[in-house]
Write a protein that holds these residues in place. Structure first.
Motif, PDB file in Angstrom:
ATOM      1  N   THR A  94      15.408 -26.891 -21.673  1.00  0.00           N
ATOM      2  CA  THR A  94      16.839 -26.599 -21.642  1.00  0.00           C
ATOM      3  C   THR A  94      17.112 -25.421 -20.709  1.00  0.00           C
ATOM      4  OG1 THR A  94      16.660 -25.098 -23.546  1.00  0.00           O
ATOM      5  CG2 THR A  94      17.217 -27.402 -24.005  1.00  0.00           C
ATOM      6  N   GLN A  95      18.382 -25.328 -20.282  1.00  0.00           N
ATOM      7  CA  GLN A  95      18.828 -24.155 -19.536  1.00  0.00           C
ATOM      8  C   GLN A  95      19.152 -23.063 -20.551  1.00  0.00           C
ATOM      9  OE1 GLN A  95      18.970 -23.395 -16.403  1.00  0.00           O
ATOM     10  NE2 GLN A  95      18.720 -25.355 -15.330  1.00  0.00           N
ATOM     11  N   VAL A  96      18.483 -21.940 -20.455  1.00  0.00           N
ATOM     12  CA  VAL A  96      18.661 -20.853 -21.410  1.00  0.00           C
ATOM     13  C   VAL A  96      19.651 -19.844 -20.841  1.00  0.00           C
ATOM     14  CG1 VAL A  96      17.520 -19.086 -22.779  1.00  0.00           C
ATOM     15  CG2 VAL A  96      16.300 -21.187 -22.184  1.00  0.00           C
ATOM     16  N   LYS A  97      20.674 -19.545 -21.633  1.00  0.00           N
ATOM     17  CA  LYS A  97      21.723 -18.622 -21.191  1.00  0.00           C
ATOM     18  C   LYS A  97      21.442 -17.210 -21.687  1.00  0.00           C
ATOM     19  CE  LYS A  97      26.698 -17.701 -21.611  1.00  0.00           C
ATOM     20  NZ  LYS A  97      27.990 -18.198 -22.148  1.00  0.00           N
ATOM     21  N   TYR A  98      21.565 -16.246 -20.806  1.00  0.00           N
ATOM     22  CA  TYR A  98      21.416 -14.830 -21.155  1.00  0.00           C
ATOM     23  C   TYR A  98      22.656 -14.085 -20.683  1.00  0.00           C
ATOM     24  CZ  TYR A  98      16.466 -15.892 -21.786  1.00  0.00           C
ATOM     25  OH  TYR A  98      15.276 -16.422 -22.205  1.00  0.00           O
ATOM     26  N   VAL A  99      23.331 -13.396 -21.598  1.00  0.00           N
ATOM     27  CA  VAL A  99      24.443 -12.532 -21.208  1.00  0.00           C
ATOM     28  C   VAL A  99      23.887 -11.377 -20.385  1.00  0.00           C
ATOM     29  CG1 VAL A  99      26.281 -11.028 -22.060  1.00  0.00           C
ATOM     30  CG2 VAL A  99      25.771 -13.164 -23.249  1.00  0.00           C
ATOM     31  N   HIS A 100      24.569 -11.035 -19.320  1.00  0.00           N
ATOM     32  CA  HIS A 100      24.085  -9.968 -18.453  1.00  0.00           C
ATOM     33  C   HIS A 100      23.784  -8.699 -19.263  1.00  0.00           C
ATOM     34  CE1 HIS A 100      24.543 -12.106 -14.778  1.00  0.00           C
ATOM     35  NE2 HIS A 100      25.858 -12.188 -14.827  1.00  0.00           N
ATOM     36  N   ASP A 101      22.672  -8.091 -18.966  1.00  0.00           N
ATOM     37  CA  ASP A 101      22.276  -6.844 -19.622  1.00  0.00           C
ATOM     38  C   ASP A 101      22.102  -5.776 -18.546  1.00  0.00           C
ATOM     39  OD1 ASP A 101      21.313  -4.875 -21.225  1.00  0.00           O
ATOM     40  OD2 ASP A 101      19.351  -5.792 -21.577  1.00  0.00           O
ATOM     41  N   PHE A 102      23.186  -5.052 -18.307  1.00  0.00           N
ATOM     42  CA  PHE A 102      23.165  -4.057 -17.237  1.00  0.00           C
ATOM     43  C   PHE A 102      22.591  -2.749 -17.776  1.00  0.00           C
ATOM     44  CE2 PHE A 102      26.664  -6.959 -16.150  1.00  0.00           C
ATOM     45  CZ  PHE A 102      26.254  -7.362 -14.881  1.00  0.00           C
ATOM     46  N   TYR A 125      24.882  -0.133 -12.299  1.00  0.00           N
ATOM     47  CA  TYR A 125      23.812  -0.634 -13.159  1.00  0.00           C
ATOM     48  C   TYR A 125      23.414  -2.044 -12.714  1.00  0.00           C
ATOM     49  CZ  TYR A 125      24.719   3.223 -16.379  1.00  0.00           C
ATOM     50  OH  TYR A 125      24.867   4.469 -16.943  1.00  0.00           O
ATOM     51  N   ARG A 126      22.132  -2.340 -12.904  1.00  0.00           N
ATOM     52  CA  ARG A 126      21.586  -3.631 -12.467  1.00  0.00           C
ATOM     53  C   ARG A 126      21.072  -4.433 -13.661  1.00  0.00           C
ATOM     54  NH1 ARG A 126      16.503  -5.185 -11.557  1.00  0.00           N
ATOM     55  NH2 ARG A 126      15.755  -3.034 -11.673  1.00  0.00           N
ATOM     56  N   CYS A 127      21.318  -5.729 -13.648  1.00  0.00           N
ATOM     57  CA  CYS A 127      20.780  -6.658 -14.658  1.00  0.00           C
ATOM     58  C   CYS A 127      19.410  -7.149 -14.197  1.00  0.00           C
ATOM     59  CB  CYS A 127      21.747  -7.831 -14.837  1.00  0.00           C
ATOM     60  SG  CYS A 127      21.177  -9.081 -16.031  1.00  0.00           S
ATOM     61  N   ASN A 130      19.363  -9.146 -11.176  1.00  0.00           N
ATOM     62  CA  ASN A 130      19.754  -8.412  -9.969  1.00  0.00           C
ATOM     63  C   ASN A 130      21.257  -8.362  -9.737  1.00  0.00           C
ATOM     64  OD1 ASN A 130      17.197  -7.509  -9.194  1.00  0.00           O
ATOM     65  ND2 ASN A 130      16.743  -9.481  -8.216  1.00  0.00           N
ATOM     66  N   GLU A 131      22.079  -8.937 -10.631  1.00  0.00           N
ATOM     67  CA  GLU A 131      23.517  -8.760 -10.554  1.00  0.00           C
ATOM     68  C   GLU A 131      23.842  -7.293 -10.896  1.00  0.00           C
ATOM     69  OE1 GLU A 131      27.374 -10.778 -10.058  1.00  0.00           O
ATOM     70  OE2 GLU A 131      25.285 -11.094  -9.441  1.00  0.00           O
ATOM     71  N   THR A 132      24.872  -6.730 -10.263  1.00  0.00           N
ATOM     72  CA  THR A 132      25.195  -5.311 -10.491  1.00  0.00           C
ATOM     73  C   THR A 132      26.627  -5.150 -10.985  1.00  0.00           C
ATOM     74  OG1 THR A 132      25.858  -4.975  -8.192  1.00  0.00           O
ATOM     75  CG2 THR A 132      23.561  -4.494  -8.762  1.00  0.00           C
ATOM     76  N   ILE A 133      26.877  -4.005 -11.605  1.00  0.00           N
ATOM     77  CA  ILE A 133      28.212  -3.669 -12.092  1.00  0.00           C
ATOM     78  C   ILE A 133      28.386  -2.158 -11.985  1.00  0.00           C
ATOM     79  CG2 ILE A 133      27.492  -3.337 -14.498  1.00  0.00           C
ATOM     80  CD1 ILE A 133      30.117  -4.623 -15.366  1.00  0.00           C
ATOM     81  N   VAL A 134      29.643  -1.713 -11.770  1.00  0.00           N
ATOM     82  CA  VAL A 134      29.945  -0.281 -11.684  1.00  0.00           C
ATOM     83  C   VAL A 134      30.621   0.139 -12.982  1.00  0.00           C
ATOM     84  CG1 VAL A 134      31.160   1.538 -10.450  1.00  0.00           C
ATOM     85  CG2 VAL A 134      30.188  -0.399  -9.190  1.00  0.00           C
ATOM     86  N   LYS A 135      30.073   1.158 -13.641  1.00  0.00           N
ATOM     87  CA  LYS A 135      30.636   1.646 -14.893  1.00  0.00           C
ATOM     88  C   LYS A 135      31.118   3.085 -14.724  1.00  0.00           C
ATOM     89  CE  LYS A 135      27.703  -1.103 -17.998  1.00  0.00           C
ATOM     90  NZ  LYS A 135      26.754  -1.037 -19.162  1.00  0.00           N
ATOM     91  N   ASP A 136      32.185   3.421 -15.496  1.00  0.00           N
ATOM     92  CA  ASP A 136      32.677   4.796 -15.496  1.00  0.00           C
ATOM     93  C   ASP A 136      31.699   5.711 -16.224  1.00  0.00           C
ATOM     94  OD1 ASP A 136      34.960   4.130 -14.136  1.00  0.00           O
ATOM     95  OD2 ASP A 136      36.198   3.918 -15.941  1.00  0.00           O
ATOM     96  N   VAL A 137      31.590   6.931 -15.714  1.00  0.00           N
ATOM     97  CA  VAL A 137      30.775   7.960 -16.359  1.00  0.00           C
ATOM     98  C   VAL A 137      31.731   9.014 -16.909  1.00  0.00           C
ATOM     99  CG1 VAL A 137      28.970   9.690 -16.085  1.00  0.00           C
ATOM    100  CG2 VAL A 137      28.877   7.556 -14.768  1.00  0.00           C
TER     101      VAL A 137
END
Length: 416
Positions: A94-102, A125-127, A130-137
């Motif tokens: 099966t295709q296993v789904k994982y929610v991004h974990d940054f 932050y990087r998952c 290799n997908e990335t996201i910008v978070k407020d500090v």
């Protein structure tokens, strides 16, 4: 003196057995050694669900062992969308789904911006895909030169931004000022971390037992959760071990398979405490080959695995008459063993009376013919044992033909 030596020898033997096999459960009353047999209904572990197996001893004792769900066997490249990434599992197909974990900070990125006490910062932050996201500090706390407490707040001048700031106290982790007991409340005092503020607050902690999350093993069946607050408290609860199968690196159970000559072992451990042990698996049944003749009374089977030989009495079928008994000669009946096909022959004693001598007088006369005719006319019943004398022509039934045959025999004897 001899009796004392025997008792000592028995004690020494028991000690040697107990130390040599520490994982077997032995009942003090009957000295019973548990040997467990896998019961029907066991389920294997999958990528998402635990496997469960029940083992039962002949004495009724039961152990349940859980095989934890296996990890997905992921292959290929990630497929990515805005919320998740996917990978194919070669085990469950099966295709296993994982929610991004940054969770991984990217140290070098032009989008990063350090936070100050007056401005929010930015961090990339990087998952794992290799997908990335910008978070407020969050803004940094102001650095006070000499804060002054004012109720729930403190007032001071920040040495970084020079602003005069009024803000809520920032409390430290607190210190226990009155020890918490099982039967008495405790107290924790918190102090504001702003330099020069010195404000404090107190928090009452209600009396409670200090029950640890990890239990202590009691025996091979159960563990206990005992209050750690005081050595004299003594409050404890017990529960059965939650056994899981110990797995090897290869994802296979750590076990010794039972054979027809030796018991096996399955290594288990408890999820709730430090207990580790073994379930002794009962010997499996012999795998016997075909029966072979041993002697006139018995046949034998040889186990394909251990070559042990088992003997049993022949199991004879109902037999088959190969030679009918007559007035002049004995007959024969051959029996065949249903297991090994061995045969034995039994003699059927010759008939005491000649066919046609239905009244068993020792002579064939017209009286016998008359009895046959009475049987045919249903004026007389035929005993099943007398069928051999009444069915003179051997056609399997009694008719007037048999009576005529008897009269012919009588006439032939008279003419002589």
């Amino acid at each position: 003196m001899k009796k004392s030596r025997k008792i000592l020898a028995l004690i020494m033997a028991f000690v040697m057995i107990a130390t040599a096999v520490p994982m077997m459960s032995v009942s003090a009353d009957e000295e019973h050694v548990h040997e467990y047999v896998l019961q029907d209904g066991a389920t294997e572990a999958t990528c998402t669900e635990d496997g469960v197996a029940t083992y039962k001893c002949t004495c009724g004792d039961v152990k349940v062992a859980v095989t934890k769900a296996l990890d997905h066997k992921l292959i290929g490249s990630y497929k990515v969308d805005a919320d998740a990434h996917y990978k194919y599992c070669d085990r469950c197909k099966t295709q296993v789904k994982y929610v991004h974990d940054f969770r991984f900070e990217v140290k070098v990125d032009e989008r990063n911006k350090e936070a100050t006490c007056s401005e929010v910062g930015k961090q990339v932050y990087r998952c794992t895909c290799n997908e990335t996201i910008v978070k407020d500090v969050d803004k940094k706390n102001h650095t006070y030169e000499n804060a002054i407490a004012n109720g729930d707040n403190h007032v001071g001048k920040c040495t970084v931004c020079n602003a005069t700031i009024t803000e809520a106290h920032t409390w430290d982790e607190g210190n226990v000022t009155t020890t918490i007991k099982c039967n008495a409340d405790g107290e924790i005092t918190y102090t504001c971390t702003a330099t020069g503020c010195g404000a404090t607050k107190k928090e009452v902690v209600k009396a409670a037992h200090d029950i640890p999350e990890v239990a202590v093993s009691v025996n091979d069946k159960e563990h206990k959760f005992e209050c750690q607050r005081s050595e004299t408290c003594g409050v404890a609860t017990t529960e059965a071990h939650s056994l899981v199968v110990v797995m090897k690196i290869s994802k296979k159970p750590d076990m010794v398979e039972p054979t027809c000559t030796a018991t096996g072992t399955l290594k288990v451990k408890c999820e709730g405490c430090d207990y580790e042990g073994e379930i002794v698996l009962a010997k499996v049944s012999h795998t016997f080959g075909e029966f072979e003749k041993y002697d006139a009374d018995k046949h034998a089977q040889t186990c394909k695995d251990c070559k042990v030989v088992a003997y049993a009495d022949h199991t004879w079928d109902e037999g088959k008459v190969t030679k009918e008994a007559t007035f002049e000669a004995d007959g024969e009946k051959v029996y065949t063993c249903t297991g090994c096909k061995e045969t034995k022959t039994e003699v059927i004693a010759k008939l005491p009376y000649a066919p046609g001598d239905i009244n068993k007088s020792g002579d064939i006369t017209a009286v016998d013919a008359r009895i046959i005719l009475q049987i045919v006319a249903e004026l007389r019943e035929l005993d099943e044992a007398d069928m051999i004398y009444a069915d003179v022509n051997k056609d399997g039934k009694v008719t007037a033909v048999d009576a005529r045959k008897i009269l012919q025999i009588v006439a032939s004897d008279t003419s002589k």
